[in-house]
Enzyme design. Structure first.
Site, PDB file in Angstrom:
ATOM      1  NE  ARG A 233      -4.313  -1.158   0.167  1.00 48.18           N
ATOM      2  CZ  ARG A 233      -4.441  -2.297  -0.653  1.00 48.18           C
ATOM      3  NH1 ARG A 233      -3.729  -2.513  -1.418  1.00 48.18           N
ATOM      4  NH2 ARG A 233      -5.667  -3.088  -0.628  1.00 48.18           N
ATOM      5  CD  GLU A 262      -3.192   3.263  -5.298  1.00 42.62           C
ATOM      6  OE1 GLU A 262      -4.258   2.761  -5.412  1.00 42.62           O
ATOM      7  OE2 GLU A 262      -2.169   2.794  -4.736  1.00 42.62           O
ATOM      8  CG  HIS A 280      -3.609  -0.692  -6.916  1.00 41.17           C
ATOM      9  ND1 HIS A 280      -3.868  -0.027  -5.793  1.00 41.17           N
ATOM     10  CD2 HIS A 280      -3.593  -1.625  -6.664  1.00 41.17           C
ATOM     11  CE1 HIS A 280      -4.105  -1.024  -4.647  1.00 41.17           C
ATOM     12  NE2 HIS A 280      -4.116  -1.971  -5.495  1.00 41.17           N
TER      13      HIS A 280
HETATM   14  P1  NAP Z   1      -1.451 -11.362   4.441  1.00 41.42           P
HETATM   15  O1  NAP Z   1      -1.077 -12.914   4.258  1.00 41.42           O
HETATM   16  O2  NAP Z   1      -2.110 -11.144   5.687  1.00 41.42           O
HETATM   17  O3  NAP Z   1       0.358 -11.058   4.806  1.00 41.42           O
HETATM   18  C1  NAP Z   1       0.526  -9.644   5.357  1.00 41.42           C
HETATM   19  C2  NAP Z   1       1.920  -9.712   6.001  1.00 41.42           C
HETATM   20  O4  NAP Z   1       2.238  -8.908   6.475  1.00 41.42           O
HETATM   21  C3  NAP Z   1       1.884 -10.695   6.983  1.00 41.42           C
HETATM   22  O5  NAP Z   1       2.765 -11.957   6.947  1.00 41.42           O
HETATM   23  C4  NAP Z   1       2.246  -9.995   8.332  1.00 41.42           C
HETATM   24  O6  NAP Z   1       3.297 -10.777   8.894  1.00 41.42           O
HETATM   25  C5  NAP Z   1       3.018  -8.852   7.769  1.00 41.42           C
HETATM   26  N1  NAP Z   1       2.816  -7.532   8.524  1.00 41.42           N
HETATM   27  C6  NAP Z   1       1.450  -7.180   8.911  1.00 41.42           C
HETATM   28  N2  NAP Z   1       1.994  -6.032   9.703  1.00 41.42           N
HETATM   29  C7  NAP Z   1       3.412  -5.725   9.640  1.00 41.42           C
HETATM   30  C8  NAP Z   1       3.927  -4.578  10.225  1.00 41.42           C
HETATM   31  N3  NAP Z   1       3.585  -3.695  11.074  1.00 41.42           N
HETATM   32  N4  NAP Z   1       5.462  -4.877  10.212  1.00 41.42           N
HETATM   33  C9  NAP Z   1       5.886  -5.900   9.076  1.00 41.42           C
HETATM   34  N5  NAP Z   1       5.076  -6.782   8.679  1.00 41.42           N
HETATM   35  C10 NAP Z   1       3.880  -6.812   8.885  1.00 41.42           C
HETATM   36  O7  NAP Z   1      -1.712 -10.671   3.088  1.00 41.42           O
HETATM   37  P2  NAP Z   1      -1.336 -10.969   1.624  1.00 41.42           P
HETATM   38  O8  NAP Z   1      -2.448 -11.650   1.180  1.00 41.42           O
HETATM   39  O9  NAP Z   1       0.094 -11.316   1.444  1.00 41.42           O
HETATM   40  O10 NAP Z   1      -1.736  -9.345   1.154  1.00 41.42           O
HETATM   41  C11 NAP Z   1      -0.723  -8.396   1.751  1.00 41.42           C
HETATM   42  C12 NAP Z   1      -1.096  -7.070   1.153  1.00 41.42           C
HETATM   43  O11 NAP Z   1      -0.788  -6.854   0.098  1.00 41.42           O
HETATM   44  C13 NAP Z   1      -2.692  -6.675   1.082  1.00 41.42           C
HETATM   45  O12 NAP Z   1      -2.945  -6.385   2.706  1.00 41.42           O
HETATM   46  C14 NAP Z   1      -2.699  -5.526   0.290  1.00 41.42           C
HETATM   47  O13 NAP Z   1      -2.564  -4.321   1.162  1.00 41.42           O
HETATM   48  C15 NAP Z   1      -1.549  -5.720  -0.542  1.00 41.42           C
HETATM   49  N6  NAP Z   1      -2.150  -6.101  -2.108  1.00 41.42           N
HETATM   50  C16 NAP Z   1      -1.687  -5.337  -2.923  1.00 41.42           C
HETATM   51  C17 NAP Z   1      -2.032  -5.658  -4.276  1.00 41.42           C
HETATM   52  C18 NAP Z   1      -2.121  -4.873  -5.572  1.00 41.42           C
HETATM   53  O14 NAP Z   1      -2.711  -4.826  -6.512  1.00 41.42           O
HETATM   54  N7  NAP Z   1      -0.776  -3.971  -5.266  1.00 41.42           N
HETATM   55  C19 NAP Z   1      -2.892  -6.801  -4.309  1.00 41.42           C
HETATM   56  C20 NAP Z   1      -3.135  -7.794  -3.250  1.00 41.42           C
HETATM   57  C21 NAP Z   1      -2.744  -7.416  -2.115  1.00 41.42           C
HETATM   58  P3  NAP Z   1       3.315 -10.865  10.644  1.00 41.42           P
HETATM   59  O15 NAP Z   1       1.894 -11.016  11.155  1.00 41.42           O
HETATM   60  O16 NAP Z   1       4.335 -11.763  10.895  1.00 41.42           O
HETATM   61  O17 NAP Z   1       3.598  -9.256  10.938  1.00 41.42           O
HETATM   62  C1  8YV Z   2      -7.090  -4.562  -5.956  1.00 42.36           C
HETATM   63  C2  8YV Z   2      -5.884  -4.841  -3.700  1.00 42.36           C
HETATM   64  O1  8YV Z   2      -6.341  -3.547  -6.995  1.00 42.36           O
HETATM   65  O2  8YV Z   2      -6.499  -7.002  -3.193  1.00 42.36           O
HETATM   66  C3  8YV Z   2      -6.223  -5.747  -2.881  1.00 42.36           C
HETATM   67  O3  8YV Z   2      -5.921  -5.402  -1.598  1.00 42.36           O
HETATM   68  O4  8YV Z   2      -5.162  -4.063  -3.598  1.00 42.36           O
HETATM   69  C4  8YV Z   2      -5.902  -5.027  -5.369  1.00 42.36           C
HETATM   70  O5  8YV Z   2      -6.113  -6.587  -5.609  1.00 42.36           O
HETATM   71  C5  8YV Z   2      -7.925  -3.891  -5.152  1.00 42.36           C
HETATM   72  O6  8YV Z   2      -8.868  -4.670  -4.467  1.00 42.36           O
HETATM   73  C6  8YV Z   2      -9.153  -3.393  -6.261  1.00 42.36           C
HETATM   74  O7  8YV Z   2     -10.010  -2.737  -5.637  1.00 42.36           O
END
Ligand code: NAP
Ligand code: 8YV
Length: 321
Positions: A233, A262, A280
């Site tokens: 994020r 964004e 994104h």
């Molecule tokens: P997840 O499985 O919950 O993984 C998040 C990780 O972040 C966990 O391993 C957690 O580890 C760590 N974390 C949480 N708070 C932290 C902190 N303060 N310091 C360091 N590490 C921390 O979630 P995911 O499915 O991998 O998704 C992760 C994130 O990616 C989403 O929440 C979203 O914001 C982002 N995302 C972006 C896109 C995009 O389109 N760019 C798409 C999908 C997701 P610990 O519990 O060990 O701290």
């Molecule tokens: C999407 C994301 O871009 O899943 C998330 O957390 O950031 C992305 O997969 C978003 O959800 C679109 O609304």
């Protein structure tokens, strides 16, 4: 279920619109002449909300305006757009869309790493501008011998690590706890991780807990040859500090899929030649967005058929119905 009222916070994929409109009475908040008046007049009828990361957030005031709300189904694995604590206090379950996007986001993240280190967009522009006959494109940095630091080794972080391990890179990570089932080096804070790696990949959730986790100190520790990749994020990175670091050579380059405000991206970031910037799009294939949309529909249908939510978030315990 046809008599169950669902509130949709903003436009969603056709698959979600038809999937929900075929089963529920769907109210489109963004099409209401006066959304606040709609919430006042019709709020008591609403039992479910379909939300999305990029749409109007589901703040505590919205939850308060919906006294019979049972479930908020969010399109996105990240759900900082939903006030989960307000939901939990009211016994409202919140769901998100984990797993179905993990591999897609990891693929794009690796693409962004390579594009940034090997300057792929710049090389493409160089050819199109007809500059190749004048001179070869300058030599670039490399992945060879590098260590990647994953800030947030969750579902997506692990999928990125697996891919980059296969490329022969060393992996380190930082999170709030050590994970015993991975062979990677653990660093308890972001500064230590940045100091121990060449490429720092940010993939934590957003929200207040991670705001500006990557600040000027972390960027300094990453160093003048360091690369920052952010697919988590925008709020996790102190954007003004990043712009300064890119300008003055504190770090070498950045590849960013997410931004603080964004879809607005600071001109200063766009002007930096050492950035690769994406709007994104990490999960944005038709295949994966449809899978995410289907999960939103499945969560609402499953809940209102009395089978419970499919993918509830950890903060909201599932209340008995
Ligand atoms: P997840 O499985 O919950 O993984 C998040 C990780 O972040 C966990 O391993 C957690 O580890 C760590 N974390 C949480 N708070 C932290 C902190 N303060 N310091 C360091 N590490 C921390 O979630 P995911 O499915 O991998 O998704 C992760 C994130 O990616 C989403 O929440 C979203 O914001 C982002 N995302 C972006 C896109 C995009 O389109 N760019 C798409 C999908 C997701 P610990 O519990 O060990 O701290
Ligand atoms: C999407 C994301 O871009 O899943 C998330 O957390 O950031 C992305 O997969 C978003 O959800 C679109 O609304």
């Amino acid at each position: 279920m046809a008599q169950t009222d669902i509130l949709m916070m903003g436009p969603m994929l056709p698959l979600v619109m038809t999937g929900l409109e075929g089963r529920f009475r769907v109210h489109r908040l963004w099409e209401q002449e006066d959304p606040d008046a709609f919430l006042r007049d019709k709020g008591a009828a609403i039992r479910g909300v379909a939300a999305a990361v990029s749409r109007r957030p589901v703040r505590a005031e919205i939850i308060a305006a919906l006294p019979n709300l049972e479930i908020v189904a969010n399109f996105g694995v990240g759900y900082e757009n939903v006030d989960v604590l307000a939901a939990a206090r009211r016994g409202v379950v919140v769901t998100n869309t984990p797993d179905v996007l993990t591999e897609e986001v990891a693929d794009l993240s690796v693409g962004l790493v390579i594009a940034t280190v090997r300057r792929i967009p710049e090389a493409d522009r160089y050819l199109r501008e007809g500059r190749w006959p004048e001179a070869p494109f300058p030599l670039t940095g490399t992945l060879r011998g590098k260590t990647v630091g994953i800030l947030g080794l969750g579902r997506i972080g692990r999928a990125i690590a697996t891919r980059l391990e296969a490329f022969g890179l060393a992996i380190a990570y930082c999170g709030r706890r050590r994970q015993d089932d991975v062979p990677y080096a653990y660093h308890p804070d972001a500064v230590a991780l940045a100091g121990a790696c060449d490429i720092l990949v940010v993939v934590t959730p957003g929200g207040e807990e991670t705001r500006n986790l990557v600040d000027a100190r972390v960027l300094k520790a990453l160093g003048p040859d360091g690369i920052l990749i952010n697919v988590g994020r925008g709020s996790v990175v102190d954007e003004p500090a990043l712009i300064q670091a890119l300008k003055d050579g504190t770090i070498a380059a950045a590849g960013l899929d997410v931004f603080a405000d964004e879809p607005r991206v600071p001109d200063a970031l766009i002007a930096c030649p050492n950035t690769v910037l994406l709007p994104h799009v990490a999960s944005a294939s038709q295949h994966t967005r449809d899978a995410m949309g289907q999960l939103v529909v499945d969560n609402l249908v499953s809940w209102f058929e009395g089978r419970g939510p499919v993918t509830p978030v950890a903060e909201t315990p599932v209340p008995a119905r």
